[in-house]
Design an enzyme around this catalytic site. Structure first.
Site, PDB file in Angstrom:
ATOM      1  N   ASP A   1     -83.879 -54.594 -69.702  1.00 62.84           N
ATOM      2  CA  ASP A   1     -84.450 -55.186 -68.484  1.00 62.84           C
ATOM      3  C   ASP A   1     -83.383 -55.950 -67.703  1.00 62.84           C
ATOM      4  O   ASP A   1     -83.574 -56.275 -66.534  1.00 62.84           O
ATOM      5  CB  ASP A   1     -85.538 -56.208 -68.853  1.00 62.84           C
ATOM      6  CG  ASP A   1     -86.927 -55.611 -68.899  1.00 62.84           C
ATOM      7  OD1 ASP A   1     -87.215 -54.737 -68.074  1.00 62.84           O
ATOM      8  OD2 ASP A   1     -87.726 -56.044 -69.757  1.00 62.84           O
TER       9      ASP A   1
ATOM     10  N   GLN B   1     -92.849 -56.516 -72.543  1.00 64.07           N
ATOM     11  CA  GLN B   1     -93.560 -56.430 -71.264  1.00 64.07           C
ATOM     12  C   GLN B   1     -94.035 -57.819 -70.825  1.00 64.07           C
ATOM     13  O   GLN B   1     -94.644 -58.554 -71.602  1.00 64.07           O
ATOM     14  CB  GLN B   1     -94.751 -55.464 -71.403  1.00 64.07           C
ATOM     15  CG  GLN B   1     -95.487 -55.160 -70.112  1.00 64.07           C
ATOM     16  CD  GLN B   1     -94.637 -54.398 -69.086  1.00 64.07           C
ATOM     17  OE1 GLN B   1     -93.724 -53.673 -69.428  1.00 64.07           O
ATOM     18  NE2 GLN B   1     -94.940 -54.587 -67.832  1.00 64.07           N
TER      19      GLN B   1
ATOM     20  N   LYS C   1     -94.007 -46.015 -69.173  1.00 64.80           N
ATOM     21  CA  LYS C   1     -92.638 -46.115 -69.698  1.00 64.80           C
ATOM     22  C   LYS C   1     -92.457 -45.159 -70.873  1.00 64.80           C
ATOM     23  O   LYS C   1     -91.438 -44.468 -70.964  1.00 64.80           O
ATOM     24  CB  LYS C   1     -92.320 -47.568 -70.100  1.00 64.80           C
ATOM     25  CG  LYS C   1     -92.130 -48.465 -68.891  1.00 64.80           C
ATOM     26  CD  LYS C   1     -92.000 -49.942 -69.210  1.00 64.80           C
ATOM     27  CE  LYS C   1     -91.978 -50.741 -67.909  1.00 64.80           C
ATOM     28  NZ  LYS C   1     -91.914 -52.199 -68.084  1.00 64.80           N
TER      29      LYS C   1
HETATM   30  N1  GUN Z   1     -93.540 -56.723 -65.896  1.00 65.40           N
HETATM   31  C1  GUN Z   1     -93.473 -56.278 -64.620  1.00 65.40           C
HETATM   32  N2  GUN Z   1     -92.303 -55.670 -64.396  1.00 65.40           N
HETATM   33  C2  GUN Z   1     -91.611 -55.740 -65.543  1.00 65.40           C
HETATM   34  C3  GUN Z   1     -90.321 -55.275 -65.931  1.00 65.40           C
HETATM   35  O1  GUN Z   1     -89.559 -54.686 -65.169  1.00 65.40           O
HETATM   36  N3  GUN Z   1     -89.979 -55.535 -67.217  1.00 65.40           N
HETATM   37  C4  GUN Z   1     -90.787 -56.196 -68.080  1.00 65.40           C
HETATM   38  N4  GUN Z   1     -90.346 -56.423 -69.331  1.00 65.40           N
HETATM   39  N5  GUN Z   1     -91.977 -56.646 -67.750  1.00 65.40           N
HETATM   40  C5  GUN Z   1     -92.390 -56.408 -66.497  1.00 65.40           C
END
Ligand code: GUN
Length: 286
Positions: free
Chosen positions: A119, A96, A52
């Site tokens: 998100d 996350q 990311k």
């Molecule tokens: N863990 C797995 N996929 C995601 C996501 O799209 N966002 C977040 N915050 N955690 C994740």
């Protein structure tokens, strides 16, 4: 043989557009920015978070990293989020998931300011998907819709069958499909005779998290097959939920793993971050 949907190529094209958007905002105001919180040392989460940051840097988005130890108290995490909520240098906040078991995930999601919730997990944002009046869409379903659009695969009037009813993928994917006028079925572990349901799909979306869940007998000839699964086999290789070798010959379009849906998820996160920045720039209220 099917058309193999190239998530990396679509992702590169969309990221190019995002980069231009981010540059335009930076020229008028400041670069869009994302704060990423990671709690503990889950190796998969560390890889995702690293990717990311890398993607942000490539698109001209500033990213900040907050690494907290696995034994962080709920109160500490919430106070970091409160600080970021009112930080004028932060457009997007992403915590996350999954979090260590002692932390209350929903309470953490609820604490993120909806206009920084890139998100789109906050109840205000998930609710807005239902009405179609939204600022952000959750990244994976939005990425799937974008892939379908770019390959000119129509959703209106199609039968969409989704395997998996998660809050992150299955449920929002169902809402987006409904908004696009599809006829939608969401399956789960308790669905009786799953193959008889999946065989009705014009567009079959597998979001289970288990290798080999979708076998050839479950797919109608000519169906579009979208594989959201990211599973690591004991030998270290990555695979989806779909038995790709057996299913591909029956499909009209199929997403590979890796290189299908995966790259689009981060791309949509970048898009949401730029959208948040644009909104903050307009309002001037940070
Ligand atoms: N863990 C797995 N996929 C995601 C996501 O799209 N966002 C977040 N915050 N955690 C994740």
């Amino acid at each position: 043989m099917p058309v193999i949907i190239d998530g990396r190529a679509v992702s590169a094209a969309v990221r190019n557009e995002i980069k231009q958007d981010a540059a335009e905002i930076a020229a008028k105001w400041r670069a869009p920015s994302l704060a990423v919180i990671i709690v503990g040392e889950d190796p998969a989460s560390q890889v995702y978070v690293r990717n990311k940051h890398k993607a942000c840097a490539e698109c001209g988005i500033t990213s900040f990293q907050y690494e907290l130890p696995a034994d962080t108290a709920q109160k500490e995490l919430l106070s970091l989020i409160a600080k970021l909520n009112y930080d004028p240098d932060v457009d997007g906040i992403l915590c996350q998931l999954p979090l260590p078991a002692h932390l209350d995930e929903q309470a953490v999601i609820d604490a993120i300011r909806p206009d920084k919730d890139v998100d789109a997990f906050h109840p205000e944002n998930t609710g807005r998907i239902m009405t179609g009046d939204y600022a952000f869409l959750p990244c994976t379903p939005a990425g799937i819709m974008e892939l379908l659009r770019r390959y000119e695969i129509g959703v209106e009037g199609k039968r969409v069958v989704i395997i998996g009813r998660s809050n992150i993928v299955g449920k929002p994917m169902a809402l987006l499909s409904i908004n696009a006028r599809a006829t939608v079925t969401v399956c789960n572990k308790a669905t009786p005779d799953l193959p008889s349901v999946t065989r009705q799909a014009d567009i079959l979306i597998a979001a289970v998290g288990k290798p080999g869940v979708v076998t050839a007998d479950m797919v109608r000839e000519g169906a579009v097959v979208i594989d959201v699964g990211v599973n690591r086999l004991p030998d270290g290789t990555l695979c989806g939920d779909v038995d790709y070798a057996a299913v591909a010959p029956k499909a009209s379009y199929i997403t590979p793993v890796p290189g299908g849906v995966g790259p689009m998820t981060i791309t949509m996160l970048l898009k949401n971050t730029v959208a948040a920045a644009r909104n903050h720039m307009k309002k001037g209220d940070l």
